[in-house]
Design a protein around this motif. Structure first.
Motif, PDB file in Angstrom:
ATOM      1  N   SER A 273      14.897 133.251 -54.628  1.00 30.93           N
ATOM      2  CA  SER A 273      14.964 134.662 -54.328  1.00 30.93           C
ATOM      3  C   SER A 273      13.464 135.075 -54.278  1.00 30.93           C
ATOM      4  O   SER A 273      12.480 134.588 -54.729  1.00 30.93           O
ATOM      5  N   ASP A 274      13.251 136.287 -53.606  1.00 27.80           N
ATOM      6  CA  ASP A 274      12.112 137.195 -53.526  1.00 27.80           C
ATOM      7  C   ASP A 274      11.846 138.106 -54.762  1.00 27.80           C
ATOM      8  O   ASP A 274      10.853 139.053 -54.910  1.00 27.80           O
ATOM      9  N   LYS A 275      12.852 137.978 -55.559  1.00 23.74           N
ATOM     10  CA  LYS A 275      12.829 138.751 -56.867  1.00 23.74           C
ATOM     11  C   LYS A 275      12.202 137.754 -58.113  1.00 23.74           C
ATOM     12  O   LYS A 275      12.421 136.611 -58.327  1.00 23.74           O
TER      13      LYS A 275
ATOM     14  N   ASN B  42      14.586 140.875 -64.142  1.00 21.18           N
ATOM     15  CA  ASN B  42      13.698 141.248 -62.957  1.00 21.18           C
ATOM     16  C   ASN B  42      13.172 142.622 -63.841  1.00 21.18           C
ATOM     17  O   ASN B  42      13.760 143.467 -63.762  1.00 21.18           O
TER      18      ASN B  42
ATOM     19  N   GLU C 261      11.026 144.647 -62.290  1.00 17.42           N
ATOM     20  CA  GLU C 261      11.015 145.615 -61.388  1.00 17.42           C
ATOM     21  C   GLU C 261      12.170 146.590 -61.248  1.00 17.42           C
ATOM     22  O   GLU C 261      12.392 147.800 -61.292  1.00 17.42           O
ATOM     23  N   SER C 262      13.320 145.918 -61.141  1.00 17.71           N
ATOM     24  CA  SER C 262      14.607 146.387 -60.954  1.00 17.71           C
ATOM     25  C   SER C 262      15.514 146.818 -62.011  1.00 17.71           C
ATOM     26  O   SER C 262      16.442 147.398 -62.135  1.00 17.71           O
TER      27      SER C 262
ATOM     28  N   GLU D   2      17.437 144.457 -63.212  1.00 17.95           N
ATOM     29  CA  GLU D   2      18.568 143.585 -62.982  1.00 17.95           C
ATOM     30  C   GLU D   2      18.277 142.209 -63.902  1.00 17.95           C
ATOM     31  O   GLU D   2      17.478 141.653 -63.956  1.00 17.95           O
TER      32      GLU D   2
ATOM     33  N   THR E 198      22.067 139.112 -56.009  1.00 18.76           N
ATOM     34  CA  THR E 198      21.390 137.760 -56.474  1.00 18.76           C
ATOM     35  C   THR E 198      22.517 136.829 -56.782  1.00 18.76           C
ATOM     36  O   THR E 198      23.529 136.946 -57.653  1.00 18.76           O
TER      37      THR E 198
END
Length: 140
Positions: free
Chosen positions: A13-15, A54, A56-57, A59, A119
């Motif tokens: 993923s880009d996460k 994650n 940033e988020s 999650e 995700t």
């Protein structure tokens, strides 16, 4: 007799997910080398979890891996409450009143789940040799 589960994570993923928590249920230890996680357990009837987050988020999700009745099992917990931890959820696998308890008995070689943020997480036992297992966790 000890069991070993070697875990590799492939984040497609880009996460940016990182492991932020590791737990063990009765008699084991996690170790890490070059980004590869290894769960060593004293015997059947135990397990470990990895919580990925994650930054940033916020999650996050939990991957559970273990051996029950001398056979491997796995599970994924997604859509956790923001402050929910792997330590809190790990005990549910050993409490007959929770849905997670049934996952020990299913003894799945592979499982996938998708978070509410989209995700996708796949956990797959790639091979087993005696009491040694290789697992790939793919995040996409």
């Amino acid at each position: 007799m000890a069991y070993n589960i070697t875990v590799r994570t492939n984040n497609k993923s880009d996460k940016g997910f990182n492991i932020v928590e590791k737990t063990v249920w009765h008699g084991g230890i996690w170790s890490s080398r070059n980004g590869i996680q290894k769960l060593t357990m004293d015997g059947s009837g135990t397990s470990g979890t990895l919580r990925y987050r994650n930054k940033e988020s916020g999650e996050h999700f939990v991957v559970a891996l273990g051996v029950h009745n001398y056979k491997r099992w796995c599970d994924i917990l997604v859509n956790l409450a923001p402050k929910e931890t792997a330590a809190q959820r790990h005990a549910f696998y050993y409490n007959g009143g929770h849905a997670q308890h049934g996952m020990l008995w299913k003894q799945l070689p592979e499982i996938s789940s998708t978070t509410s943020a989209g995700t996708r997480v796949v956990v797959k036992y790639l091979n087993e040799s005696g009491h040694d297992y290789d697992v790939l966790i793919t995040i996409s």
